[in-house]
Design an enzyme around this catalytic site. Sequence first.
Site, mmCIF file in Angstrom:
data_model
loop_
_atom_site.group_PDB
_atom_site.id
_atom_site.type_symbol
_atom_site.label_atom_id
_atom_site.label_comp_id
_atom_site.label_asym_id
_atom_site.label_seq_id
_atom_site.Cartn_x
_atom_site.Cartn_y
_atom_site.Cartn_z
ATOM 1 N N SER A 159 -0.647 -43.965 23.944
ATOM 2 C CA SER A 159 0.402 -43.248 25.039
ATOM 3 C C SER A 159 1.755 -42.943 24.348
ATOM 4 O O SER A 159 2.681 -42.530 24.846
ATOM 5 C CB SER A 159 0.510 -44.218 26.131
ATOM 6 N N LYS A 160 2.020 -43.402 22.860
ATOM 7 C CA LYS A 160 3.152 -43.359 22.515
ATOM 8 C C LYS A 160 3.437 -41.628 21.944
ATOM 9 O O LYS A 160 2.542 -41.039 22.049
ATOM 10 C CB LYS A 160 3.316 -44.148 20.996
ATOM 11 N N ASN A 161 4.501 -41.369 21.486
ATOM 12 C CA ASN A 161 4.873 -39.923 20.957
ATOM 13 C C ASN A 161 4.036 -39.581 19.920
ATOM 14 O O ASN A 161 3.726 -38.352 19.601
ATOM 15 C CB ASN A 161 6.384 -39.734 21.256
#
Length: 206
Positions: free
Chosen positions: A172-174
């Site tokens: 879910s991180k960039n």
Amino acid sequence: RYTAIQRVLDSAEFIQGSSVSEFEESLSEYTGSKHVISCGNGTDALYAALMALGVGPGDEVITVPFTFISTVEVIALTGARPVFVDVCEESFNMDVRQLEKAITSKTKAIIPVHLYGQCADMEPLLSIAKKHNISVIEDACQAIGAGYTFSDGTRRQAGTMGTVGCTSFFPSKNLGCYGDGGALMTDDDLLAEKLRAICRHGSTER
């Protein structure tokens, strides 16, 4: 587009394989950090950074209360005491104006957290840390790729300005990965050696 992933799956080189080494080199080039050391996740990165800097019982580590639990959890795991400096309403990053009054003789490190693609106000923060001889561990788990411009025009990326930077590749991180992952960034050769030992073997022993 799935060639690289399929190659890793076929080889089963999931941990410290050739693809991971290639990624470390690419991330080093992208961020401008001299050393990039991969690890299991962002929590491990933060914990390894504290271990490598010798943080332990009796020490204090300054951070913010507005962050994912791992930032504070790893401080407690070392036996050190977390000390909170509140965030700015404008950026939700550390209010550096409150930082110096939180420093004591027990302060061993400061962990600013870069959030929402915004860096904490690093120039005054680094100045205060240098004045008091305190290490800075950047939590860039939610801001990799974000930039910060210093007053002299120099621009640096999140995670490359302090003593060591930590990031996460949770999906879910960039910048997410296939499963979970993390990395540490530093320009310090000796510290990089300690971090590699911790991430590979779980200790600072060579």
